[in-house]
Design a protein around this motif. Structure first.
Motif, PDB file in Angstrom:
ATOM      1  N   LEU A  73       0.824  -1.211   0.000  1.00  0.00           N
ATOM      2  CA  LEU A  73       0.000   0.000   0.000  1.00  0.00           C
ATOM      3  C   LEU A  73       0.858   1.260   0.000  1.00  0.00           C
ATOM      4  O   LEU A  73       0.617   2.195  -0.774  1.00  0.00           O
ATOM      5  CB  LEU A  73      -0.965  -0.004   1.191  1.00  0.00           C
ATOM      6  N   ALA A  74       1.886   1.306   0.861  1.00  0.00           N
ATOM      7  CA  ALA A  74       2.776   2.463   0.865  1.00  0.00           C
ATOM      8  C   ALA A  74       3.494   2.584  -0.471  1.00  0.00           C
ATOM      9  O   ALA A  74       3.741   3.697  -0.961  1.00  0.00           O
ATOM     10  CB  ALA A  74       3.786   2.346   2.007  1.00  0.00           C
ATOM     11  N   LEU A  75       3.814   1.466  -1.076  1.00  0.00           N
ATOM     12  CA  LEU A  75       4.474   1.475  -2.375  1.00  0.00           C
ATOM     13  C   LEU A  75       3.554   2.054  -3.447  1.00  0.00           C
ATOM     14  O   LEU A  75       4.002   2.826  -4.300  1.00  0.00           O
ATOM     15  CB  LEU A  75       4.911   0.067  -2.750  1.00  0.00           C
ATOM     16  N   CYS A  76       2.282   1.688  -3.418  1.00  0.00           N
ATOM     17  CA  CYS A  76       1.337   2.245  -4.389  1.00  0.00           C
ATOM     18  C   CYS A  76       1.314   3.767  -4.298  1.00  0.00           C
ATOM     19  O   CYS A  76       1.330   4.468  -5.320  1.00  0.00           O
ATOM     20  CB  CYS A  76      -0.060   1.677  -4.152  1.00  0.00           C
ATOM     21  N   ASP A  77       1.270   4.296  -3.079  1.00  0.00           N
ATOM     22  CA  ASP A  77       1.296   5.752  -2.898  1.00  0.00           C
ATOM     23  C   ASP A  77       2.584   6.349  -3.450  1.00  0.00           C
ATOM     24  O   ASP A  77       2.573   7.402  -4.095  1.00  0.00           O
ATOM     25  CB  ASP A  77       1.165   6.101  -1.413  1.00  0.00           C
ATOM     26  N   ALA A  78       3.708   5.682  -3.193  1.00  0.00           N
ATOM     27  CA  ALA A  78       4.998   6.197  -3.644  1.00  0.00           C
ATOM     28  C   ALA A  78       5.109   6.172  -5.168  1.00  0.00           C
ATOM     29  O   ALA A  78       5.675   7.094  -5.774  1.00  0.00           O
ATOM     30  CB  ALA A  78       6.128   5.384  -3.019  1.00  0.00           C
ATOM     31  N   LEU A  87      -1.659   0.968 -12.492  1.00  0.00           N
ATOM     32  CA  LEU A  87      -2.810   0.094 -12.701  1.00  0.00           C
ATOM     33  C   LEU A  87      -2.859  -0.954 -11.601  1.00  0.00           C
ATOM     34  O   LEU A  87      -1.834  -1.527 -11.238  1.00  0.00           O
ATOM     35  CB  LEU A  87      -2.704  -0.627 -14.053  1.00  0.00           C
ATOM     36  N   LEU A  88      -4.077  -1.213 -11.099  1.00  0.00           N
ATOM     37  CA  LEU A  88      -4.289  -2.241 -10.082  1.00  0.00           C
ATOM     38  C   LEU A  88      -5.389  -3.196 -10.532  1.00  0.00           C
ATOM     39  O   LEU A  88      -6.312  -2.799 -11.251  1.00  0.00           O
ATOM     40  CB  LEU A  88      -4.693  -1.600  -8.753  1.00  0.00           C
ATOM     41  N   TYR A 102      -5.089   3.753 -10.295  1.00  0.00           N
ATOM     42  CA  TYR A 102      -4.973   4.114  -8.877  1.00  0.00           C
ATOM     43  C   TYR A 102      -4.953   5.632  -8.743  1.00  0.00           C
ATOM     44  O   TYR A 102      -4.157   6.318  -9.381  1.00  0.00           O
ATOM     45  CB  TYR A 102      -3.685   3.530  -8.309  1.00  0.00           C
ATOM     46  N   THR A 103      -5.847   6.155  -7.902  1.00  0.00           N
ATOM     47  CA  THR A 103      -5.883   7.600  -7.651  1.00  0.00           C
ATOM     48  C   THR A 103      -5.612   7.939  -6.193  1.00  0.00           C
ATOM     49  O   THR A 103      -5.669   9.109  -5.811  1.00  0.00           O
ATOM     50  CB  THR A 103      -7.248   8.190  -8.064  1.00  0.00           C
ATOM     51  N   GLY A 104      -5.326   6.929  -5.370  1.00  0.00           N
ATOM     52  CA  GLY A 104      -5.025   7.163  -3.973  1.00  0.00           C
ATOM     53  C   GLY A 104      -5.688   6.135  -3.080  1.00  0.00           C
ATOM     54  O   GLY A 104      -6.689   5.504  -3.460  1.00  0.00           O
ATOM     55  N   ALA A 105      -5.139   5.957  -1.879  1.00  0.00           N
ATOM     56  CA  ALA A 105      -5.667   4.959  -0.954  1.00  0.00           C
ATOM     57  C   ALA A 105      -7.117   5.243  -0.582  1.00  0.00           C
ATOM     58  O   ALA A 105      -7.896   4.314  -0.304  1.00  0.00           O
ATOM     59  CB  ALA A 105      -4.802   4.907   0.299  1.00  0.00           C
ATOM     60  N   HIS A 106      -7.506   6.520  -0.598  1.00  0.00           N
ATOM     61  CA  HIS A 106      -8.876   6.899  -0.245  1.00  0.00           C
ATOM     62  C   HIS A 106      -9.898   6.318  -1.218  1.00  0.00           C
ATOM     63  O   HIS A 106     -11.076   6.177  -0.881  1.00  0.00           O
ATOM     64  CB  HIS A 106      -9.008   8.423  -0.248  1.00  0.00           C
ATOM     65  N   ASP A 107      -9.444   5.969  -2.427  1.00  0.00           N
ATOM     66  CA  ASP A 107     -10.345   5.493  -3.479  1.00  0.00           C
ATOM     67  C   ASP A 107     -10.454   3.973  -3.519  1.00  0.00           C
ATOM     68  O   ASP A 107     -11.214   3.428  -4.297  1.00  0.00           O
ATOM     69  CB  ASP A 107      -9.857   6.023  -4.831  1.00  0.00           C
ATOM     70  N   LEU A 108      -9.690   3.281  -2.672  1.00  0.00           N
ATOM     71  CA  LEU A 108      -9.711   1.822  -2.681  1.00  0.00           C
ATOM     72  C   LEU A 108     -10.838   1.292  -1.815  1.00  0.00           C
ATOM     73  O   LEU A 108     -11.090   1.798  -0.722  1.00  0.00           O
ATOM     74  CB  LEU A 108      -8.377   1.266  -2.179  1.00  0.00           C
ATOM     75  N   ASP A 109     -11.501   0.253  -2.296  1.00  0.00           N
ATOM     76  CA  ASP A 109     -12.605  -0.331  -1.542  1.00  0.00           C
ATOM     77  C   ASP A 109     -12.671  -1.822  -1.821  1.00  0.00           C
ATOM     78  O   ASP A 109     -12.356  -2.271  -2.936  1.00  0.00           O
ATOM     79  CB  ASP A 109     -13.926   0.327  -1.952  1.00  0.00           C
ATOM     80  N   VAL A 110     -13.053  -2.606  -0.816  1.00  0.00           N
ATOM     81  CA  VAL A 110     -13.245  -4.042  -0.991  1.00  0.00           C
ATOM     82  C   VAL A 110     -14.624  -4.255  -1.590  1.00  0.00           C
ATOM     83  O   VAL A 110     -15.642  -4.010  -0.939  1.00  0.00           O
ATOM     84  CB  VAL A 110     -13.111  -4.796   0.345  1.00  0.00           C
ATOM     85  N   LEU A 111     -14.677  -4.726  -2.824  1.00  0.00           N
ATOM     86  CA  LEU A 111     -15.941  -4.861  -3.539  1.00  0.00           C
ATOM     87  C   LEU A 111     -16.441  -6.300  -3.604  1.00  0.00           C
ATOM     88  O   LEU A 111     -17.550  -6.539  -4.084  1.00  0.00           O
ATOM     89  CB  LEU A 111     -15.802  -4.297  -4.961  1.00  0.00           C
ATOM     90  N   ALA A 112     -15.624  -7.246  -3.166  1.00  0.00           N
ATOM     91  CA  ALA A 112     -16.044  -8.655  -3.156  1.00  0.00           C
ATOM     92  C   ALA A 112     -15.308  -9.371  -2.038  1.00  0.00           C
ATOM     93  O   ALA A 112     -14.135  -9.083  -1.784  1.00  0.00           O
ATOM     94  CB  ALA A 112     -15.755  -9.313  -4.500  1.00  0.00           C
ATOM     95  N   PRO A 113     -15.972 -10.303  -1.343  1.00  0.00           N
ATOM     96  CA  PRO A 113     -15.332 -11.011  -0.229  1.00  0.00           C
ATOM     97  C   PRO A 113     -14.053 -11.720  -0.662  1.00  0.00           C
ATOM     98  O   PRO A 113     -14.004 -12.383  -1.704  1.00  0.00           O
ATOM     99  CB  PRO A 113     -16.405 -12.031   0.187  1.00  0.00           C
ATOM    100  N   SER A 120     -12.117   2.496  -7.646  1.00  0.00           N
ATOM    101  CA  SER A 120     -13.549   2.606  -7.933  1.00  0.00           C
ATOM    102  C   SER A 120     -13.851   3.004  -9.366  1.00  0.00           C
ATOM    103  O   SER A 120     -15.005   2.970  -9.791  1.00  0.00           O
ATOM    104  CB  SER A 120     -14.194   3.636  -6.998  1.00  0.00           C
ATOM    105  N   GLY A 121     -12.833   3.373 -10.125  1.00  0.00           N
ATOM    106  CA  GLY A 121     -13.069   3.886 -11.474  1.00  0.00           C
ATOM    107  C   GLY A 121     -13.432   2.816 -12.479  1.00  0.00           C
ATOM    108  O   GLY A 121     -13.775   1.683 -12.131  1.00  0.00           O
ATOM    109  N   GLU A 122     -13.326   3.186 -13.755  1.00  0.00           N
ATOM    110  CA  GLU A 122     -13.705   2.301 -14.855  1.00  0.00           C
ATOM    111  C   GLU A 122     -12.875   1.024 -14.854  1.00  0.00           C
ATOM    112  O   GLU A 122     -11.672   1.042 -14.592  1.00  0.00           O
ATOM    113  CB  GLU A 122     -13.497   3.039 -16.182  1.00  0.00           C
TER     114      GLU A 122
END
Length: 205
Positions: A73-78, A87-88, A102-113, A120-122
């Motif tokens: 996660l810290a690496l993604c930000d860096a 791309l994730l 990737y636009t930032g950690a604030h935009d990440l969400d668990v969408l499936a168990p 959250s984007g396209e």
């Protein structure tokens, strides 16, 4: 210099899939023994090393770590802060495997168990991989000649067939997960040319 590796069972008498399953059990058990603090201690060190590996790549594909995986996660930000596009993995229509920017950690969400957090984007199809200059992939073990043991889904092996031939590819594993043996492989498996460890990266050849 790697001086200690996970102790693996002799799987020479097993067929490829059974051998992989036995090695996965041991690798996962080994990971489960690593404390949260130990994983967090690796995180900041890995950032500098991975950025050095990525070099001047402008478009990078990576992943969001879960559970005992090497922390990313810290690496993604860096990566994003360095000006690169990231791309994730992301679920697409009908639970297809896709990608998202990737636009930032604030935009990440668990969408499936059981799935890692995703943008959250396209949802973008595999054609976006033609833009990728460097790819960081997960692995449980990396063996001689870049043989890779993954979680068993085969997704990253398919991805490696879709990226540009000159894209730089590295697997992120803990130091003790680089082993001095050729891991069992089948016709779908792709070898990884580089391994990215917390303190340095190196060729697997």
């Amino acid at each position: 210099m790697i001086t200690k590796t996970v102790t693996l069972p002799n799987v020479a008498d097993l067929d490829v899939e059974d051998a992989k399953q036995e090695l996965r059990k041991v690798a996962r058990k080994n990971r489960s023994k690593r404390s949260l603090q130990a994983r967090e201690d690796f995180a900041s060190t890995w950032v500098e090393t991975a950025l050095d590996f990525l070099g001047d790549a402008q478009v990078v594909a990576a992943y969001v770590s879960i559970k005992e995986e090497p922390p990313t996660l810290a690496l993604c930000d860096a990566i994003a802060a360095s000006g690169k596009r990231l791309l994730l993995p992301k679920l697409g229509p009908g639970l297809t495997r896709a990608w998202g920017w990737y636009t930032g950690a604030h935009d990440l969400d668990v969408l499936a168990p059981g799935r890692p957090p995703e943008p959250s984007g396209e949802a973008l199809g595999p054609e976006v991989l033609s833009q990728v200059d460097a790819l960081l992939v997960p692995a449980l073990l990396i063996g001689r000649g870049g043989t890779r043991l993954g979680q068993g889904g085969g997704w990253y092996d398919r991805i490696l067939k879709q990226i540009k031939g000159d894209a730089r590819v590295g697997a992120m594993v803990y130091p003790d997960e680089v082993v001095d043996m050729e891991l069992p492989q089948d016709e779908m498996d792709m070898r990884i040319p580089f391994v990215v460890l917390p303190e340095y990266w190196t060729s697997t050849e």
